[in-house]
Design a protein around this motif. Structure first.
Motif, mmCIF file in Angstrom:
data_model
loop_
_atom_site.group_PDB
_atom_site.id
_atom_site.type_symbol
_atom_site.label_atom_id
_atom_site.label_comp_id
_atom_site.label_asym_id
_atom_site.label_seq_id
_atom_site.Cartn_x
_atom_site.Cartn_y
_atom_site.Cartn_z
ATOM 1 N N TRP A 1 0.823 -1.210 0.000
ATOM 2 C CA TRP A 1 0.000 0.000 0.000
ATOM 3 C C TRP A 1 0.853 1.254 0.000
ATOM 4 O O TRP A 1 0.364 2.327 -0.306
ATOM 5 C CB TRP A 1 -0.929 0.018 1.193
ATOM 6 C CG TRP A 1 -2.011 -1.007 1.126
ATOM 7 C CD1 TRP A 1 -2.157 -2.013 0.204
ATOM 8 C CD2 TRP A 1 -3.094 -1.144 2.017
ATOM 9 N NE1 TRP A 1 -3.262 -2.760 0.475
ATOM 10 C CE2 TRP A 1 -3.868 -2.253 1.592
ATOM 11 C CE3 TRP A 1 -3.500 -0.453 3.146
ATOM 12 C CZ2 TRP A 1 -5.006 -2.665 2.258
ATOM 13 C CZ3 TRP A 1 -4.645 -0.874 3.806
ATOM 14 C CH2 TRP A 1 -5.389 -1.963 3.355
ATOM 15 N N GLY A 2 2.107 1.145 0.366
ATOM 16 C CA GLY A 2 2.995 2.305 0.389
ATOM 17 C C GLY A 2 3.346 2.706 1.801
ATOM 18 O O GLY A 2 2.918 2.102 2.773
ATOM 19 N N ARG A 3 4.158 3.749 1.887
ATOM 20 C CA ARG A 3 4.604 4.260 3.184
ATOM 21 C C ARG A 3 3.752 5.460 3.583
ATOM 22 O O ARG A 3 3.374 6.260 2.746
ATOM 23 C CB ARG A 3 6.073 4.646 3.119
ATOM 24 C CG ARG A 3 6.975 3.447 2.842
ATOM 25 C CD ARG A 3 8.457 3.803 2.895
ATOM 26 N NE ARG A 3 8.835 4.596 4.051
ATOM 27 C CZ ARG A 3 9.121 4.095 5.274
ATOM 28 N NH1 ARG A 3 9.032 2.805 5.473
ATOM 29 N NH2 ARG A 3 9.488 4.886 6.248
ATOM 30 N N ALA B 1 -0.730 5.936 -0.637
ATOM 31 C CA ALA B 1 -0.902 5.120 0.569
ATOM 32 C C ALA B 1 -2.221 5.463 1.265
ATOM 33 O O ALA B 1 -2.937 4.570 1.729
ATOM 34 C CB ALA B 1 0.276 5.310 1.517
ATOM 35 N N PRO C 1 -4.312 -0.995 -3.250
ATOM 36 C CA PRO C 1 -3.813 0.127 -4.045
ATOM 37 C C PRO C 1 -4.806 0.503 -5.143
ATOM 38 O O PRO C 1 -5.494 -0.357 -5.697
ATOM 39 C CB PRO C 1 -2.509 -0.402 -4.651
ATOM 40 C CG PRO C 1 -2.096 -1.515 -3.747
ATOM 41 C CD PRO C 1 -3.375 -2.123 -3.231
#
Length: 148
Positions: free
Chosen positions: A95-97, A117, A126
């Motif tokens: 999902w990312g930071r 995110a 995502p």
């Protein structure tokens, strides 16, 4: 023959127990965590706004109890919620930071979310395709009418 029937019944019962333990729970209560800087007089507004958003954001429904709400501002029809997301092993790394706070802006029946995110946290995955700004329709969905 009787032994075979008993084995099949036991296996079905075991499978039913296993599936029941893994089934998602019912509609529970999401516990909100306002941070120390969150305005005390806005806690009721936070609850109402999140209750309106959660049915449209499955990821927030799942992980919303883990985020820390830091601010809420209301200006006319616009409500701006700011929150931070701690590093949790439960949130997928894909999902990312969450290096910066997430900002969800509800205006009328639309929710605007920037940042990949923060968008993934709402969607529960995502965004496909990736977007600069995700727009989520907050219009209440009509309930299905029972068939007579």
């Amino acid at each position: 023959m009787l032994r075979t029937i008993l084995i099949i019944v036991a296996l079905c019962a075991g499978l039913a127990v296993l599936l029941t333990m893994r089934a998602p729970g019912g509609q529970g209560t999401l516990t909100l965590r306002p941070g120390p800087t969150f305005p005390t007089d806005r806690k009721a507004d936070l609850g109402r706004t999140i209750a309106r958003i959660v049915p449209h954001c499955p990821g927030l429904a799942r992980f919303g109890g883990e985020v820390t709400f830091t601010d809420l501002r209301v200006a006319g029809q616009e409500t701006r919620i700011t929150f931070t997301v701690p590093e949790l092993p439960a949130i997928p790394a894909a999902w990312g930071r969450f290096d910066a706070p997430c900002v969800y802006v509800a205006e009328g029946d639309m929710l605007r979310i920037s940042g990949a995110a923060c968008q993934a946290l709402c969607l529960g995955k995502p965004a496909e395709p990736p977007r600069d700004e995700l727009l989520v329709d907050l219009e209440p969905r009509p309930q299905a009418q029972p068939q007579q």
